[in-house]
Design a protein around this motif. Structure first.
Motif, PDB file in Angstrom:
ATOM      1  N   ARG A  36       0.814  -1.211   0.000  1.00  0.00           N
ATOM      2  CA  ARG A  36       0.000   0.000   0.000  1.00  0.00           C
ATOM      3  C   ARG A  36       0.849   1.263   0.000  1.00  0.00           C
ATOM      4  N   ILE A  37       2.021   1.204   0.604  1.00  0.00           N
ATOM      5  CA  ILE A  37       2.818   2.424   0.741  1.00  0.00           C
ATOM      6  C   ILE A  37       4.304   2.084   0.912  1.00  0.00           C
ATOM      7  N   ILE A  38       5.147   2.964   0.363  1.00  0.00           N
ATOM      8  CA  ILE A  38       6.595   2.882   0.579  1.00  0.00           C
ATOM      9  C   ILE A  38       6.978   4.081   1.442  1.00  0.00           C
ATOM     10  N   GLY A  39       7.732   3.837   2.477  1.00  0.00           N
ATOM     11  CA  GLY A  39       8.233   4.931   3.313  1.00  0.00           C
ATOM     12  C   GLY A  39       9.746   4.994   3.190  1.00  0.00           C
ATOM     13  N   ILE A  40      10.246   6.148   2.753  1.00  0.00           N
ATOM     14  CA  ILE A  40      11.700   6.312   2.645  1.00  0.00           C
ATOM     15  C   ILE A  40      12.188   7.044   3.890  1.00  0.00           C
ATOM     16  N   ALA A  41      13.169   6.477   4.547  1.00  0.00           N
ATOM     17  CA  ALA A  41      13.811   7.148   5.676  1.00  0.00           C
ATOM     18  C   ALA A  41      15.236   7.464   5.235  1.00  0.00           C
ATOM     19  N   ALA A  42      15.517   8.733   5.018  1.00  0.00           N
ATOM     20  CA  ALA A  42      16.812   9.101   4.435  1.00  0.00           C
ATOM     21  C   ALA A  42      17.649   9.911   5.403  1.00  0.00           C
ATOM     22  N   GLN A  43      18.937   9.670   5.306  1.00  0.00           N
ATOM     23  CA  GLN A  43      19.885  10.448   6.068  1.00  0.00           C
ATOM     24  C   GLN A  43      19.977  11.825   5.407  1.00  0.00           C
ATOM     25  N   GLY A  44      19.819  12.888   6.173  1.00  0.00           N
ATOM     26  CA  GLY A  44      19.919  14.224   5.597  1.00  0.00           C
ATOM     27  C   GLY A  44      18.646  15.021   5.790  1.00  0.00           C
ATOM     28  N   ALA A  45      18.567  16.158   5.104  1.00  0.00           N
ATOM     29  CA  ALA A  45      17.412  17.041   5.242  1.00  0.00           C
ATOM     30  C   ALA A  45      16.382  16.684   4.179  1.00  0.00           C
ATOM     31  N   ALA A  46      15.236  16.213   4.634  1.00  0.00           N
ATOM     32  CA  ALA A  46      14.209  15.746   3.712  1.00  0.00           C
ATOM     33  C   ALA A  46      13.087  16.769   3.616  1.00  0.00           C
ATOM     34  N   GLU A  47      12.767  17.168   2.396  1.00  0.00           N
ATOM     35  CA  GLU A  47      11.625  18.052   2.200  1.00  0.00           C
ATOM     36  C   GLU A  47      10.409  17.157   1.990  1.00  0.00           C
ATOM     37  N   THR A  48       9.700  16.891   3.098  1.00  0.00           N
ATOM     38  CA  THR A  48       8.670  15.857   3.071  1.00  0.00           C
ATOM     39  C   THR A  48       7.510  16.213   2.141  1.00  0.00           C
ATOM     40  N   GLY A  49       7.140  17.497   2.086  1.00  0.00           N
ATOM     41  CA  GLY A  49       5.986  17.923   1.292  1.00  0.00           C
ATOM     42  C   GLY A  49       6.148  17.591  -0.184  1.00  0.00           C
ATOM     43  N   VAL A  50       7.304  17.873  -0.759  1.00  0.00           N
ATOM     44  CA  VAL A  50       7.511  17.611  -2.190  1.00  0.00           C
ATOM     45  C   VAL A  50       8.264  16.304  -2.442  1.00  0.00           C
ATOM     46  N   GLY A  51       8.735  15.674  -1.370  1.00  0.00           N
ATOM     47  CA  GLY A  51       9.407  14.388  -1.533  1.00  0.00           C
ATOM     48  C   GLY A  51      10.810  14.482  -2.099  1.00  0.00           C
ATOM     49  N   HIS A  52      11.472  15.622  -1.857  1.00  0.00           N
ATOM     50  CA  HIS A  52      12.860  15.793  -2.306  1.00  0.00           C
ATOM     51  C   HIS A  52      13.810  15.623  -1.124  1.00  0.00           C
TER      52      HIS A  52
END
Ligand SMILES: [Zn+2]
Length: 407
Positions: free
Chosen positions: A148-164
């Motif tokens: 149903r969903i993929i969740g990316i947990a990334a090291q660094g500053a994540a702009e969650t709203g746009v997914g960058h």
């Protein structure tokens, strides 16, 4: 008389309460669900019938039903593991790690891929992640429709709203688009978060019934991160990149940080910062592109415990960077809990006296006296556990709590 919008909203809230209670309890008979949610047995019976019918719950008939005083058999209910699945993609320096978990939160598959992240071109990152996810699924006889969903947990500053991923020590490139290409290429909805935030989310999901306060979860390891919870909710700031504790300045014009700045807390308290100090290298020695091997850090910890002055001194410097940073954060936010986690917790005993002394020196007693400093043991990967918890919690609230319209 209640209108339809109101009754839909109430049903949605009640479905959410039942799903949440089962996620918390694991399994429970209807009577117990009533107690946990505060709903009447009639409401529980109607909601669970609907959820069973939709395949979200299972009725456990493997144990002999307990007969309650009123003579009604009591059967345990639980979340149906095969209702759907979620995928966690954890991105860190040189590594893409994938975990497939079922709807009950059990990990069913796990894979770590070594990827030369630093030199990847900006548009290759999402493509590479999508192709690894599709291969991972097919190896485990699953299709994108099962997830149903993929969740990316990334090291660094994540702009969650746009997914960058705005910036990450794992990549030379900045502003890397992740959620859009991964969703498009896999056909699975995708979300992005900072890795330390996911530890905080996991804790909050787990302690939801107990905890509504303000807390900071500090991650120590290859970097220094923070997940910030304010009034029971993770704080993301205007871009989604809030609470970059590791990149708050500790010493102006100080040691070189992986973010390109000088004097950040991370430059003293991350693995590479501690190692650089212990080796007596100049503070302007650039951080290594790869994460420091755990064995190297464990050897350093052993040296410090055996009384090696340079190694011990490096942990004191790390503790000071964390402690003075926490003192500023305490003065600003007045949290009631500070939780320290991450693989760096192994050496917490070496840094703790300096952390405590620096907090004492950095902020007046009146502001810090109610703050509790806790250590969260890293017996398993809290980032992945936290992301799984967060994804399932979001699915319950945003997707499965939505009631089918009443006939
Ligand atoms: Zn920095």
């Amino acid at each position: 008389m209640m209108n339809k919008a109101d009754s839909d909203l109430i049903r949605r809230q009640n479905r959410h309460l039942v799903l949440e209670a089962l996620r918390f309890a694991g399994r429970a008979p209807r009577v117990e669900l009533g107690r946990l949610t505060g709903l009447s047995l009639a409401t529980i019976t109607s909601i669970t019938a609907q959820l069973l019918n939709e395949g979200l719950l299972l009725e456990d008939n493997t144990v002999a039903p307990i007969t309650t005083r009123r003579g009604r058999p009591s059967v345990d209910l639980s979340l149906n593991p095969s209702a759907t699945h979620v995928i966690v993609l954890k991105i860190s320096i040189g590594k893409f790690e994938m975990v497939l978990a079922d709807y009950a939160g059990t990990r069913v598959a796990h894979q770590i891929k070594t990827v030369a992240t630093y030199d990847m071109k900006i548009h290759d990152v999402g493509k590479k992640a999508a192709s690894l996810i599709l291969a991972f699924l097919s190896e485990h006889n699953k299709s994108p429709a099962d997830v149903r969903i993929i969740g990316i947990a990334a090291q660094g500053a994540a702009e969650t709203g746009v997914g960058h991923l705005m910036w990450s020590p794992a990549f030379k490139e900045v502003n890397i688009p992740l959620t859009e290409p991964i969703s498009r290429l896999t056909g699975i909805y995708c979300r992005l978060s900072n890795d330390a935030n996911m530890i905080a989310e996991g804790l909050m999901a787990r302690e939801h019934y107990l905890y509504k306060g303000t807390a900071a979860v500090i991650f120590m390891g290859y970097g220094v991160g923070m997940g910030l919870v304010i009034d029971g909710k993770t704080y993301h700031g205007s871009t989604g990149a809030a609470a970059e504790f590791g990149h708050m300045n500790h010493i102006p014009h100080g040691a070189m940080c992986r973010c390109g700045m000088s004097g950040c807390i991370e430059a003293y308290a991350s693995d590479y910062g501690i190692l650089r100090t212990a080796q007596g290298l100049p503070v302007n020695t650039p951080p290594p592109l790869d994460a420091v091997e755990p064995e190297v850090m464990m050897a350093l910890e052993t040296s410090a415990r055996q009384g090696d002055g340079a190694a011990l001194g490096a942990y004191v410097k790390a503790g000071e960077a964390i402690g003075f940073g926490l003192a500023r954060m305490i003065a600003l936010l007045s949290p009631d809990r500070i939780i320290i986690s991450g693989p760096g917790i192994r050496a917490f005993d070496l840094a703790e006296p300096a952390i405590a002394a620096s907090i004492d020196e950095g902020v007046v007693t009146a502001l810090r006296q109610n703050v509790k400093l806790e250590k969260l043991p890293m017996d398993h990967d809290m980032i992945i556990t936290g992301t799984i918890d967060k994804l399932l919690h979001d699915l319950d609230r945003e997707v499965f709590a939505r009631a089918e319209p009443a006939a």
